[in-house]
Design a protein around this motif. Structure first.
Motif, PDB file in Angstrom:
ATOM      1  N   GLU A  50      29.293   2.036 -14.193  1.00  0.00           N
ATOM      2  CA  GLU A  50      28.473   0.853 -13.911  1.00  0.00           C
ATOM      3  C   GLU A  50      29.367  -0.345 -13.626  1.00  0.00           C
ATOM      4  OE1 GLU A  50      24.953  -0.938 -16.489  1.00  0.00           O
ATOM      5  OE2 GLU A  50      26.849  -2.016 -16.848  1.00  0.00           O
ATOM      6  N   ALA A  51      30.445  -0.494 -14.400  1.00  0.00           N
ATOM      7  CA  ALA A  51      31.371  -1.615 -14.201  1.00  0.00           C
ATOM      8  C   ALA A  51      32.021  -1.551 -12.822  1.00  0.00           C
ATOM      9  CB  ALA A  51      32.432  -1.622 -15.297  1.00  0.00           C
ATOM     10  N   VAL A  52      32.336  -0.345 -12.345  1.00  0.00           N
ATOM     11  CA  VAL A  52      32.912  -0.194 -11.003  1.00  0.00           C
ATOM     12  C   VAL A  52      31.880  -0.617  -9.948  1.00  0.00           C
ATOM     13  CG1 VAL A  52      33.826   1.445  -9.314  1.00  0.00           C
ATOM     14  CG2 VAL A  52      34.527   1.590 -11.708  1.00  0.00           C
ATOM     15  N   ALA A  53      30.634  -0.209 -10.146  1.00  0.00           N
ATOM     16  CA  ALA A  53      29.577  -0.616  -9.215  1.00  0.00           C
ATOM     17  C   ALA A  53      29.438  -2.133  -9.191  1.00  0.00           C
ATOM     18  CB  ALA A  53      28.254   0.040  -9.603  1.00  0.00           C
ATOM     19  N   ALA A  54      29.486  -2.763 -10.365  1.00  0.00           N
ATOM     20  CA  ALA A  54      29.398  -4.224 -10.428  1.00  0.00           C
ATOM     21  C   ALA A  54      30.592  -4.874  -9.728  1.00  0.00           C
ATOM     22  CB  ALA A  54      29.312  -4.675 -11.882  1.00  0.00           C
ATOM     23  N   ALA A  55      31.779  -4.292  -9.893  1.00  0.00           N
ATOM     24  CA  ALA A  55      32.967  -4.840  -9.219  1.00  0.00           C
ATOM     25  C   ALA A  55      32.837  -4.724  -7.704  1.00  0.00           C
ATOM     26  CB  ALA A  55      34.218  -4.108  -9.716  1.00  0.00           C
ATOM     27  N   TYR A  56      32.262  -3.615  -7.234  1.00  0.00           N
ATOM     28  CA  TYR A  56      32.039  -3.457  -5.792  1.00  0.00           C
ATOM     29  C   TYR A  56      31.096  -4.537  -5.271  1.00  0.00           C
ATOM     30  CZ  TYR A  56      30.095  -1.562  -1.449  1.00  0.00           C
ATOM     31  OH  TYR A  56      29.660  -1.404  -0.145  1.00  0.00           O
ATOM     32  N   VAL A  57      29.975  -4.727  -5.979  1.00  0.00           N
ATOM     33  CA  VAL A  57      29.006  -5.742  -5.560  1.00  0.00           C
ATOM     34  C   VAL A  57      29.662  -7.121  -5.573  1.00  0.00           C
ATOM     35  CG1 VAL A  57      26.839  -6.893  -6.179  1.00  0.00           C
ATOM     36  CG2 VAL A  57      27.003  -4.399  -6.299  1.00  0.00           C
ATOM     37  N   ALA A  58      30.421  -7.411  -6.628  1.00  0.00           N
ATOM     38  CA  ALA A  58      31.090  -8.709  -6.715  1.00  0.00           C
ATOM     39  C   ALA A  58      32.061  -8.917  -5.558  1.00  0.00           C
ATOM     40  CB  ALA A  58      31.829  -8.812  -8.048  1.00  0.00           C
ATOM     41  N   SER A  59      32.789  -7.868  -5.181  1.00  0.00           N
ATOM     42  CA  SER A  59      33.742  -8.005  -4.079  1.00  0.00           C
ATOM     43  C   SER A  59      33.023  -8.261  -2.760  1.00  0.00           C
ATOM     44  CB  SER A  59      34.615  -6.756  -3.979  1.00  0.00           C
ATOM     45  OG  SER A  59      33.873  -5.635  -3.520  1.00  0.00           O
ATOM     46  N   GLN A  60      31.867  -7.630  -2.572  1.00  0.00           N
ATOM     47  CA  GLN A  60      31.073  -7.887  -1.369  1.00  0.00           C
ATOM     48  C   GLN A  60      30.573  -9.332  -1.361  1.00  0.00           C
ATOM     49  OE1 GLN A  60      30.495  -5.396   1.187  1.00  0.00           O
ATOM     50  NE2 GLN A  60      32.184  -4.572  -0.030  1.00  0.00           N
ATOM     51  N   PHE A  61      30.088  -9.811  -2.515  1.00  0.00           N
ATOM     52  CA  PHE A  61      29.642 -11.205  -2.609  1.00  0.00           C
ATOM     53  C   PHE A  61      30.763 -12.154  -2.192  1.00  0.00           C
ATOM     54  CE2 PHE A  61      26.308 -10.451  -6.219  1.00  0.00           C
ATOM     55  CZ  PHE A  61      25.402  -9.979  -5.294  1.00  0.00           C
ATOM     56  N   GLU A  62      31.957 -11.922  -2.731  1.00  0.00           N
ATOM     57  CA  GLU A  62      33.079 -12.795  -2.409  1.00  0.00           C
ATOM     58  C   GLU A  62      33.429 -12.703  -0.930  1.00  0.00           C
ATOM     59  OE1 GLU A  62      37.489 -13.952  -4.200  1.00  0.00           O
ATOM     60  OE2 GLU A  62      36.564 -12.036  -4.741  1.00  0.00           O
ATOM     61  N   GLY A  63      33.379 -11.486  -0.385  1.00  0.00           N
ATOM     62  CA  GLY A  63      33.694 -11.305   1.026  1.00  0.00           C
ATOM     63  C   GLY A  63      32.703 -11.981   1.951  1.00  0.00           C
ATOM     64  N   TYR A  64      31.438 -12.048   1.528  1.00  0.00           N
ATOM     65  CA  TYR A  64      30.417 -12.718   2.345  1.00  0.00           C
ATOM     66  C   TYR A  64      30.532 -14.238   2.269  1.00  0.00           C
ATOM     67  CZ  TYR A  64      28.014  -8.170   2.459  1.00  0.00           C
ATOM     68  OH  TYR A  64      27.693  -6.842   2.636  1.00  0.00           O
ATOM     69  N   GLY A  65      31.304 -14.740   1.322  1.00  0.00           N
ATOM     70  CA  GLY A  65      31.473 -16.187   1.196  1.00  0.00           C
ATOM     71  C   GLY A  65      30.699 -16.810   0.063  1.00  0.00           C
ATOM     72  N   LEU A  66      30.071 -16.005  -0.784  1.00  0.00           N
ATOM     73  CA  LEU A  66      29.394 -16.569  -1.949  1.00  0.00           C
ATOM     74  C   LEU A  66      30.414 -17.129  -2.926  1.00  0.00           C
ATOM     75  CD1 LEU A  66      26.641 -13.888  -2.703  1.00  0.00           C
ATOM     76  CD2 LEU A  66      26.448 -15.963  -1.334  1.00  0.00           C
ATOM     77  N   LYS A  67      29.971 -18.083  -3.742  1.00  0.00           N
ATOM     78  CA  LYS A  67      30.815 -18.701  -4.747  1.00  0.00           C
ATOM     79  C   LYS A  67      30.450 -18.147  -6.128  1.00  0.00           C
ATOM     80  CE  LYS A  67      32.415 -21.380  -1.512  1.00  0.00           C
ATOM     81  NZ  LYS A  67      33.756 -21.103  -0.954  1.00  0.00           N
ATOM     82  N   PRO A  68      31.357 -18.269  -7.099  1.00  0.00           N
ATOM     83  CA  PRO A  68      30.927 -17.993  -8.475  1.00  0.00           C
ATOM     84  C   PRO A  68      29.790 -18.932  -8.871  1.00  0.00           C
ATOM     85  CG  PRO A  68      33.320 -18.071  -8.341  1.00  0.00           C
ATOM     86  CD  PRO A  68      32.794 -18.579  -7.020  1.00  0.00           C
ATOM     87  N   ALA A  69      28.898 -18.447  -9.698  1.00  0.00           N
ATOM     88  CA  ALA A  69      27.761 -19.267 -10.127  1.00  0.00           C
ATOM     89  C   ALA A  69      28.251 -20.438 -10.969  1.00  0.00           C
ATOM     90  CB  ALA A  69      26.780 -18.413 -10.911  1.00  0.00           C
ATOM     91  N   PRO A  70      27.477 -21.511 -11.035  1.00  0.00           N
ATOM     92  CA  PRO A  70      27.889 -22.668 -11.838  1.00  0.00           C
ATOM     93  C   PRO A  70      28.273 -22.267 -13.263  1.00  0.00           C
ATOM     94  CG  PRO A  70      25.937 -23.194 -10.552  1.00  0.00           C
ATOM     95  CD  PRO A  70      26.189 -21.731 -10.361  1.00  0.00           C
ATOM     96  N   GLY A  71      29.414 -22.751 -13.706  1.00  0.00           N
ATOM     97  CA  GLY A  71      29.876 -22.447 -15.053  1.00  0.00           C
ATOM     98  C   GLY A  71      30.620 -21.140 -15.186  1.00  0.00           C
TER      99      GLY A  71
END
Length: 442
Positions: A50-71
């Motif tokens: 599950e953690a690997v899946a979350a890391a994949y999703v997070a990497s896609q978010f970063e690649g699309y240009g999303l920012k970390p959420a506030p805080g």
């Protein structure tokens, strides 16, 4: 006509914003190939996979240009989950004699003992009792559980049958034992077991009964992947688009429960909507993209998020959850998705006016509204619904929930139909409202 550098830039920006975004089936398929492939072994809740899946999703978010959420300094939010397991086979005694054929489907955090109360129907179930024996033979096991789970009953014993066997198989052929966030121990719940019909018929009211369940406890980490697209108006609120990224993992016999539809398809929808909505000009409202862990074992990722939101829950204008959009129910109009709890707010009807392929849930008795991560936030007041292609698809919690059984074209079209409505919701002033009796109570 003379065109300045500024006017040329504005024209280019307007053209970019006006250019329709096209979701491509190869993008959809690529996400599925990774999330539902053998390498992630079914993305078991609160596991390394599950953690690997979350890391994949997070990497896609970063690649699309999303920012970390506030805080947040990154894209992953973690929580500790405590799980209980049956350490050795449970033992049931009636009148001090062991009873054979016990199938313990739902366990509790402690053993149970008391005098038997007989109930011949759901209407006859007591509100409070230590041990209840349910004697009717024609009531599906899960319907009995629905009726008893909110009562103060220690143990309910029903007659075994095909519905109980099917339910047990769907939860991995092992007892569903309590799990809870380490920061919030659970309230007591009933245990639910079945016995052969002849054994149930032999039990009498007032018989002493004792259930003994040796328990082992372990603690693990669940992971939420979170990305944020800031809006231009800090006072306009935030849209939340979400799904769960976990599934059932790998069975004891080595069978991988891939979860291509449940819910790699919903995770794919969140990813591709992030891909689309980061293109073009900024939106008035902020947009949060969240893929939760541990939905399959009790919605713990979304419950934790509800207690530790990236933005105040009062700022969330609406939450749209995606759950199993990889195949379409033949009862739905071609290309449509069903929205759980459609009548509870004005969100679904309004999105439909903007081109979303959304219709009402044709299975209100299944209570799908309460069975996905949207419910964690709905209980806290957020207008939150789930979109699904088929709430009771034949591959649900089966080894057959694989990429081969997805309808990629349907998935692609369903996601595409929401790009425009999501942009409209993020750019406009419309704020969904619960209907008079629509808001659930916590």
């Amino acid at each position: 006509m003379r065109i300045t550098v500024l006017s040329a830039f504005l024209l280019a920006t307007a053209a970019s914003a006006a250019t329709p975004w096209t979701v491509r089936p190869e993008w959809v398929r690529a996400h599925e190939d990774f999330l539902a492939g053998d390498a992630l072994r079914g993305r078991g809740s609160a596991t390394h996979d599950e953690a690997v899946a979350a890391a994949y999703v997070a990497s896609q978010f970063e690649g699309y240009g999303l920012k970390p959420a506030p805080g947040m300094s990154g894209y992953i939010q973690t929580a500790r989950v405590v799980s209980m397991h049956v350490a050795t086979p449970p033992r049931l005694e009636i009148g001090s004699k062991p009873v054979e054929g016990l199938r313990l489907i739902v366990g509790s955090a402690a053993g149970v003992q008391g005098r038997v109360v007989i109930a011949g129907s759901i209407a006859a179930l007591p509100e409070k009792a230590a041990v209840v024996v349910f004697t009717a033979a024609d009531v599906p096991a899960f319907d009995i559980w629905r009726a008893v789970r909110s009562r103060h009953i220690g143990l309910l014993i029903a007659k075994d049958g095909s519905s109980a066997a099917d339910w047990f198989a769907k939860i991995g052929s092992r007892t569903n034992m309590p799990r809870y966030l380490a920061e919030a121990p659970p309230a007591p719940r009933p245990a639910f077991a079945t016995l052969p019909a002849a054994s149930v018929d032999a039990i009498k009211a007032g018989d002493p009964a004792r259930l003994t369940v040796p328990i082992a406890r372990e603690e693990a980490t669940t992971s939420n992947a979170i990305g944020y697209l800031p809006g231009t108006d800090p006072d306009a609120g935030v849209i939340l688009l979400s799904a769960h990224l976990d599934h059932l993992g790998q069975r004891d016999d080595g069978t991988i429960m891939h979860g291509a539809n449940d819910d790699a398809s919903g995770t794919t929808a969140v990813l591709e909507l992030a891909h689309a909505l980061t293109s073009g000009r900024p939106h008035r409202r902020g947009i949060l993209f969240v893929c939760y862990g541990s939905e399959e074992i009790g919605r713990y990722g979304s419950i934790y998020y509800g207690a530790h939101p990236a933005v105040p829950l009062t700022d969330i204008v609406a939450n749209i959850e995606f759950e199993m959009i990889g195949a379409q129910d033949p009862k739905l109009p071609k290309g449509a998705m069903m929205m759980t709890g459609f009548e509870r707010s004005d969100l679904g009807a309004t999105l439909r006016t903007q081109g979303a392929h959304v219709v009402a849930d044709p299975y209100p008795n299944e209570k799908f509204f309460e069975r996905s991560d949207n419910y964690s936030l709905a209980l806290k007041g957020v207008v939150a619904h789930t979109l699904s292609g088929w709430g009771d698809v034949p591959t649900y919690h089966q080894p057959t929930d694989t990429i081969a059984n997805l309808d990629i074209d349907y998935m692609t079209g369903a996601i595409q139909s929401l790009v425009g409505p999501a942009r409209w919701l993020a750019d406009g002033n419309f704020t969904p409202r619960w209907t008079a009796a629509g808001k659930p109570k916590e």
